[in-house]
Structures are given as C-alpha cells and as structure tokens.
Design a protein around this motif. Structure first.
Motif, short mmCIF file in Angstrom:
data_model
loop_
_atom_site.label_atom_id
_atom_site.label_comp_id
_atom_site.label_asym_id
_atom_site.label_seq_id
_atom_site.Cartn_x
_atom_site.Cartn_y
_atom_site.Cartn_z
N ASP A 125 113.83 8.68 17.94
CA ASP A 125 115.20 8.25 18.19
C ASP A 125 115.23 6.94 18.97
OD1 ASP A 125 116.13 10.61 17.02
OD2 ASP A 125 116.24 11.66 18.94
N LEU A 126 114.24 6.76 19.85
CA LEU A 126 114.20 5.58 20.71
C LEU A 126 113.84 4.31 19.94
CD1 LEU A 126 114.31 4.34 23.58
CD2 LEU A 126 111.91 5.03 23.87
N GLU A 127 113.06 4.48 18.86
CA GLU A 127 112.60 3.31 18.10
C GLU A 127 113.79 2.51 17.57
OE1 GLU A 127 109.16 2.21 14.80
OE2 GLU A 127 109.86 4.29 14.99
N GLY A 128 113.87 1.26 17.98
CA GLY A 128 114.95 0.39 17.54
C GLY A 128 116.26 0.58 18.27
N ALA A 129 116.28 1.46 19.28
CA ALA A 129 117.55 1.79 19.94
C ALA A 129 117.91 0.86 21.09
CB ALA A 129 117.52 3.23 20.44
N GLY A 130 116.98 0.03 21.52
CA GLY A 130 117.28 -0.86 22.64
C GLY A 130 116.04 -1.10 23.49
N SER A 131 116.24 -1.80 24.59
CA SER A 131 115.12 -2.21 25.44
C SER A 131 114.53 -1.05 26.24
CB SER A 131 115.58 -3.31 26.40
OG SER A 131 116.02 -4.46 25.71
#
Length: 332
Positions: free
Chosen positions: A140-146
């Motif tokens: 879920d974190l991949e590509g979601a922001g810094s």
C-alpha cells in the motif's frame, strides 16, 4: 518516480565517493601515531543525534562525567541530524568521536574510513509508522508518498530496504520515496500529513503511535535484536589517546548501568536534557524493546544484507569493525 530514484541512488554514490576522497585525504595527515610522534588531544568534540538512542551520552553530557574524567581536555558536544553528517565530520577532522547507527558506520568503513567502534550504546527496535489508515503494508505504501528518515544510508534506510525485499521482492522498491529528515521534523511531518511514513526511533516512534500512527515495520522482526547506536572514532585518534578511549567506554558503561538499574533517576536527568516529562522518559527507557547494553551486536548481519544489495562492497572482518575494549569482547 524515476528521477527521484535516480536522485537517491546518486546521493548514495556521491556521498560514498566524497567519503572515500575525504578518507584518502586524511591518510597520512592525522595523528602520526605509527611513528610514535603524535600528541594527545587537548580538545575532543563528541557528536550525537536527537533521541533516546543517545541517552547514555546525554546523561554523560548533562552530568559532565567525561569532563570530570578528562580535566585536561576541552570537551565539546555537538548535536547533528544524521549519522552521515557525523561521519563526514570525523573524516574531515572536525569531530573526534561520533555516535550513530550501523548503516553510516559500515558505509564509511567500506569506503576506506579507518575507524572502529569503541562501545555499543543500546539495542532498540526501529519502527516504520504511518498515519494513513489506507496504508496497512508496504504494498500500500509503494507510490503513496514520501518516507522520511535521517539519510539514504542510515540504519533506518537499511531496515526499509530489508522490509521491501521481504514484502515486495525488491530491496530498492521504495528508494524513490526516501526523503532525508531529522527525527523531530519527521514526527511533525507525519502527524501533519506531509509524508506518507516515517522510519524513526525512540522516543519519536512512540510519540507517533500516541498520535494514532500505525506500525508497518519493526526492525527486530527483520534483523532480530540489534544495536541501534554505538560510539566510534578513527584508529589514529584512539592510538594517540588511550586515556580518552578508556574513559569514554567507562562513562558509557556507567550511564547504561544507571539507565538499567536506576531508570527513574536516569529519566530525571534525561528529562532535563531532552525537555520531555520524566515519567514519559522512564516509560521509554524501560520498554521491552529497549536495552542499554555495551556489547555491539548485529553488525555482521546488517553488513551481509548491505553487501547483498550493493550498499557496501564487502562484509568486514570482526576485527576491522571493533576496537579491543571491555565493551567489545563479544561483539558481533
């Protein structure tokens, strides 16, 4: 995304090249101890970073135990935001003793910095936290922001890459999202919704959990129990200043004994230094995943992983990582 990935990789490459250049420049211009003509230091600058991971040194700073043990030495303390900044300061000769995580230490050693660990400061687990309820794992974190952390070669960066390798099949899958940020700023950025996740350390990770953050990674689950921070110096400095080395190891051991055996007293001292209520500090220093121990552990495990993903070229021998001190007899 591709440009950000390139920037992270470039910053690692440029940083390593700079360390190598500085290390080469410092060779032959340091202590001169090999020929026996060095003079003991009259000034010693000790660098550390924010957080509970430096509690042993913060107690020493607050109680001036180093200064009392070395009355003829002008001791100064410098707080810095990352282990890589401390590494650069030592290589450049502006600092004599540094404290930091395994990542920057091993990157420096691999690049040719002639330094070793004097003592561990503690073992602590490190968390990757998010405030976004829609992010429940690294997919879920991949590509979601810094993703904030002190530096791309910090111990936190190694932990993130280990998690990415296990969960995503690619250690560098999240590299494009890494941003360098000091721990206190990272807390505020996470709570304020400016970043997607923050890989930090005590007490900052607990502060984030208290604000509603969710833990995505725990370094102990990836690497087993390991040293968070240690203190290190260059070989020529240690050879020329055995008294300083001996007293530093003793001071750390004494502070760790207070933290372990008298946590309430230690918390009171740290509260004055850190500006955090003593009760909160005591809760942190007595957490089950926090141990104030002198023996460095987990260096070889981290080095093997870092070598496998290209962060360092080879796994160093144990004798190349640690000075022979009372704290390092069983170092690993």
């Amino acid at each position: 995304m591709m440009s950000l990935t390139k920037n992270v990789r470039t910053s690692l490459a440029v940083g390593t090249t700079a360390v190598m250049a500085m290390a080469l420049a410092s060779c032959g211009g340091g202590g001169g101890s090999a020929s026996g003509d060095c003079e003991p230091a009259t000034k010693v600058a000790i660098a550390y970073q924010p957080g509970l991971g430096y509690a042993s040194l913060l107690i020493a700073k607050q109680e001036k135990t180093v200064e009392k043990a070395l009355p003829d030495v002008d001791v100064t303390w410098q707080e810095m935001n990352s282990g890589s900044a401390i590494r650069d300061g030592i290589v450049g000769g502006n600092l004599q003793v540094g404290a930091g995580g395994i990542g920057p230490f091993l990157v420096g050693l691999d690049a040719g910095v002639d330094w070793k660990v004097l003592s561990g400061l503690n073992n602590m687990s490190l968390y990757l936290n998010t405030m976004d309820s829609s992010i429940t794992n690294l997919e879920d974190l991949e590509g979601a922001g810094s993703i904030a952390m002190p530096a791309p070669d910090s111990i936190q960066a190694v932990v993130l890459r280990k998690g990415a390798e296990e969960e995503l099949g690619d250690a560098k899958a999240l590299d494009s999202q890494i941003v360098s940020m000091g721990h206190p700023d990272g807390v505020q950025a996470l709570i304020g919704g400016q970043i997607a996740a923050h890989l930090t350390s005590p007490p900052f990770q607990a502060q984030e959990i208290d604000e509603g953050a969710t833990k995505l990674l725990d370094s102990y689950q990836l690497f087993d129990e390991h040293t968070f921070n240690s203190i290190f110096t260059k070989t020529d400095f240690a050879e020329c200043n055995p008294k300083v080395v001996e007293e530093l190891v003793t001071v750390v051991a004494d502070a760790n004994a207070m933290l372990t055996d008298e946590p309430a007293q230690a918390a009171k001292v740290l509260s004055e230094e850190m500006g955090i209520p003593a009760a909160e500090v005591e809760e942190q220093v007595t957490s089950e995943d926090v141990a104030f121990v002198n023996t460095p552990t987990g260096f070889a495990t981290f080095a093997e992983f870092m070598e496998s993903i290209g962060m360092i070229q080879e796994v160093p021998e144990t004798g190349d990582m640690f000075f022979d001190t009372e704290a390092t007899a069983d170092a690993s």
